[in-house]
Design a protein around this motif. Structure first.
Motif, PDB file in Angstrom:
ATOM      1  N   ARG A 192     -42.251  46.268   4.937  1.00  0.00           N
ATOM      2  CA  ARG A 192     -41.195  46.643   5.176  1.00  0.00           C
ATOM      3  C   ARG A 192     -41.217  47.926   4.489  1.00  0.00           C
ATOM      4  N   ARG A 193     -41.604  48.198   3.389  1.00  0.00           N
ATOM      5  CA  ARG A 193     -41.734  49.506   2.583  1.00  0.00           C
ATOM      6  C   ARG A 193     -42.142  50.676   3.371  1.00  0.00           C
ATOM      7  N   TYR A 194     -43.494  50.237   3.775  1.00  0.00           N
ATOM      8  CA  TYR A 194     -44.089  51.317   4.520  1.00  0.00           C
ATOM      9  C   TYR A 194     -43.352  51.702   5.803  1.00  0.00           C
ATOM     10  N   GLN A 243     -40.524  51.983   6.330  1.00  0.00           N
ATOM     11  CA  GLN A 243     -39.280  53.020   5.899  1.00  0.00           C
ATOM     12  C   GLN A 243     -40.150  54.532   5.534  1.00  0.00           C
ATOM     13  N   THR A 244     -41.304  54.161   4.763  1.00  0.00           N
ATOM     14  CA  THR A 244     -41.852  55.318   4.166  1.00  0.00           C
ATOM     15  C   THR A 244     -42.293  56.227   5.392  1.00  0.00           C
ATOM     16  N   ALA A 245     -43.115  55.577   5.997  1.00  0.00           N
ATOM     17  CA  ALA A 245     -43.871  56.163   7.167  1.00  0.00           C
ATOM     18  C   ALA A 245     -43.083  57.037   8.007  1.00  0.00           C
ATOM     19  N   TRP A 246     -41.663  56.380   8.402  1.00  0.00           N
ATOM     20  CA  TRP A 246     -40.863  56.933   9.215  1.00  0.00           C
ATOM     21  C   TRP A 246     -39.540  57.615   8.731  1.00  0.00           C
ATOM     22  N   GLN A 247     -39.384  57.374   7.392  1.00  0.00           N
ATOM     23  CA  GLN A 247     -38.386  57.864   6.638  1.00  0.00           C
ATOM     24  C   GLN A 247     -37.008  57.382   7.330  1.00  0.00           C
ATOM     25  N   THR A 248     -36.977  56.142   7.523  1.00  0.00           N
ATOM     26  CA  THR A 248     -35.721  55.388   8.068  1.00  0.00           C
ATOM     27  C   THR A 248     -34.961  54.843   7.091  1.00  0.00           C
ATOM     28  N   ASN A 295     -62.386  52.861  15.322  1.00  0.00           N
ATOM     29  CA  ASN A 295     -61.247  51.888  15.690  1.00  0.00           C
ATOM     30  C   ASN A 295     -60.550  51.439  14.670  1.00  0.00           C
ATOM     31  N   GLY A 296     -59.296  50.980  14.708  1.00  0.00           N
ATOM     32  CA  GLY A 296     -58.375  50.487  13.739  1.00  0.00           C
ATOM     33  C   GLY A 296     -57.627  49.420  13.815  1.00  0.00           C
ATOM     34  N   TRP A 297     -56.687  48.958  12.955  1.00  0.00           N
ATOM     35  CA  TRP A 297     -55.918  47.766  12.705  1.00  0.00           C
ATOM     36  C   TRP A 297     -54.479  48.241  12.805  1.00  0.00           C
ATOM     37  N   ASP A 298     -53.615  47.506  13.457  1.00  0.00           N
ATOM     38  CA  ASP A 298     -52.167  47.802  12.892  1.00  0.00           C
ATOM     39  C   ASP A 298     -51.814  47.207  11.557  1.00  0.00           C
ATOM     40  N   ILE A 299     -51.016  47.851  11.128  1.00  0.00           N
ATOM     41  CA  ILE A 299     -50.579  47.228   9.521  1.00  0.00           C
ATOM     42  C   ILE A 299     -50.384  45.901   9.458  1.00  0.00           C
ATOM     43  N   ARG A 300     -49.744  45.136  10.388  1.00  0.00           N
ATOM     44  CA  ARG A 300     -49.479  43.859  10.234  1.00  0.00           C
ATOM     45  C   ARG A 300     -50.611  42.943  10.171  1.00  0.00           C
ATOM     46  N   LYS A 301     -51.689  43.176  11.137  1.00  0.00           N
ATOM     47  CA  LYS A 301     -52.851  42.683  11.625  1.00  0.00           C
ATOM     48  C   LYS A 301     -53.743  42.843  10.102  1.00  0.00           C
ATOM     49  N   ALA A 302     -53.746  44.063   9.684  1.00  0.00           N
ATOM     50  CA  ALA A 302     -54.518  44.404   8.313  1.00  0.00           C
ATOM     51  C   ALA A 302     -54.025  43.411   7.335  1.00  0.00           C
ATOM     52  N   LEU A 303     -52.550  43.404   7.053  1.00  0.00           N
ATOM     53  CA  LEU A 303     -51.984  42.723   6.008  1.00  0.00           C
ATOM     54  C   LEU A 303     -52.067  41.141   6.024  1.00  0.00           C
ATOM     55  N   LYS A 304     -52.292  40.661   7.192  1.00  0.00           N
ATOM     56  CA  LYS A 304     -52.417  39.395   7.353  1.00  0.00           C
ATOM     57  C   LYS A 304     -53.795  39.065   7.066  1.00  0.00           C
ATOM     58  N   LEU A 305     -54.921  39.980   7.449  1.00  0.00           N
ATOM     59  CA  LEU A 305     -56.294  39.686   7.024  1.00  0.00           C
ATOM     60  C   LEU A 305     -56.538  39.752   5.510  1.00  0.00           C
ATOM     61  N   PHE A 306     -55.885  40.673   4.889  1.00  0.00           N
ATOM     62  CA  PHE A 306     -55.805  41.061   3.524  1.00  0.00           C
ATOM     63  C   PHE A 306     -55.444  39.866   2.759  1.00  0.00           C
ATOM     64  N   ARG A 307     -54.404  39.295   3.304  1.00  0.00           N
ATOM     65  CA  ARG A 307     -54.039  37.948   2.571  1.00  0.00           C
ATOM     66  C   ARG A 307     -55.035  37.045   2.601  1.00  0.00           C
ATOM     67  N   LYS A 308     -55.813  36.904   3.594  1.00  0.00           N
ATOM     68  CA  LYS A 308     -57.024  36.017   3.617  1.00  0.00           C
ATOM     69  C   LYS A 308     -58.152  36.652   2.890  1.00  0.00           C
ATOM     70  N   SER A 309     -58.281  37.593   2.115  1.00  0.00           N
ATOM     71  CA  SER A 309     -59.284  38.405   1.429  1.00  0.00           C
ATOM     72  C   SER A 309     -60.419  38.670   2.440  1.00  0.00           C
ATOM     73  N   ASN A 310     -59.855  39.239   3.648  1.00  0.00           N
ATOM     74  CA  ASN A 310     -61.065  39.724   4.641  1.00  0.00           C
ATOM     75  C   ASN A 310     -62.094  40.712   4.058  1.00  0.00           C
ATOM     76  N   PRO A 311     -63.281  40.412   4.092  1.00  0.00           N
ATOM     77  CA  PRO A 311     -64.551  40.956   3.379  1.00  0.00           C
ATOM     78  C   PRO A 311     -64.519  42.487   4.015  1.00  0.00           C
TER      79      PRO A 311
END
Length: 257
Positions: A248-250, A252-257, A74-90
């Motif tokens: 925002r950068r990813y 663009q990078t992931a989809w070359q927009t 299982n996995g997380w969408d990038i926004r969920k991951a970054l929100k949790l990363f901001r909180k130092s999710n262990p």
């Protein structure tokens, strides 16, 4: 098995029109104490196309396959991951430290690794691992006979707490390193090493008489570390602008927009 996992990940990308930024092993295999019958706990972070995020409705930000006896993916969408990363999710911090990597595209994982020490919260990590140790101890290690393999799921978070208290940094992922650096009592270390040898050799480690020296360590550590955890404070910088930029950068990078 790596090829099977990578094929499953590729199927998820095609079926859900997304890209997996990285996928790693978590759980006992990543922690260094798998049994011969341990399943594979695969965790990943993914990104949808830009238009997926442009919606007036909230959307589900977790993706998983049905769990079977071998695979748990299982996995997380990038926004969920970054929100949790901001909180130092262990949990996410552990994914970044895993040495068993199934997929790692576009440099996203490396970018988070570079930021991980800045966003690491000793307070958050301490409370996370202490809660894990306490909960597993109450659930699995009561009575005169216990399932011996459950010791690892109490000892590892306790030793992680010891590391955080001493070093104020992310604890090592490998159980063996935590034991080597955090356990000084020779009798305790001998019992842990023997238990680890048996588990990795394939012994069932079913219900057995409790190991008193390990129980004494667990009970004393829980009491002591619970008091220590109250002294931790959290004064980290707000990294929201940095993580917004990464998102925002990813896109663009992931989809070359």
């Amino acid at each position: 098995m790596k090829e099977v996992i990578q094929r499953k990940l590729a199927e998820m990308e095609r079926e859900h029109a997304l890209k997996i930024l990285f996928a790693v092993e978590s759980g006992s295999r990543a922690w260094g104490f798998p049994s011969q019958d341990s399943d594979y706990d695969v965790r990943f972070v993914y990104i949808h196309r830009p238009e997926w995020y442009l919606s007036i409705d909230d959307k589900r930000d977790v993706l998983e396959l049905p769990i079977d006896e071998v695979l748990d993916i299982n996995g997380w969408d990038i926004r969920k991951a970054l929100k949790l990363f901001r909180k130092s999710n262990p949990a996410l911090q552990e994914w970044l430290a895993s040495e068993i990597v199934y997929q790692d595209d576009l440099g996203f994982r490396d970018e988070l690794i570079r930021l991980s020490s800045d966003l690491f919260s000793p307070k958050t990590a301490m409370h996370h691992y202490l809660s894990m140790a306490s909960g597993n101890y109450r659930k699995d290690l009561q009575g005169d006979h216990v399932k011996s393999k459950k010791y690892f799921y109490v000892l590892r978070p306790l030793l992680a707490c010891e590391w955080i208290k001493q070093n104020k940094t992310n604890p090592p992922l490998l159980f063996q390193q935590l034991v080597s650096e955090m356990v000084s009592d020779s009798a305790l270390k001998r019992e842990i090493d023997e238990l680890l040898r048996r588990k990795m050799a394939g012994d069932e480690l079913r219900m057995e008489p409790r190991i008193d020296v390990i129980h004494e360590y667990i009970e004393g550590s829980l009491e002591r570390l619970t008091k220590d955890a109250k002294e931790f404070t959290d004064r980290r910088q707000d990294y929201t602008p940095v993580l917004d930029s990464v998102f925002r950068r990813y896109l663009q990078t992931a989809w070359q927009t």
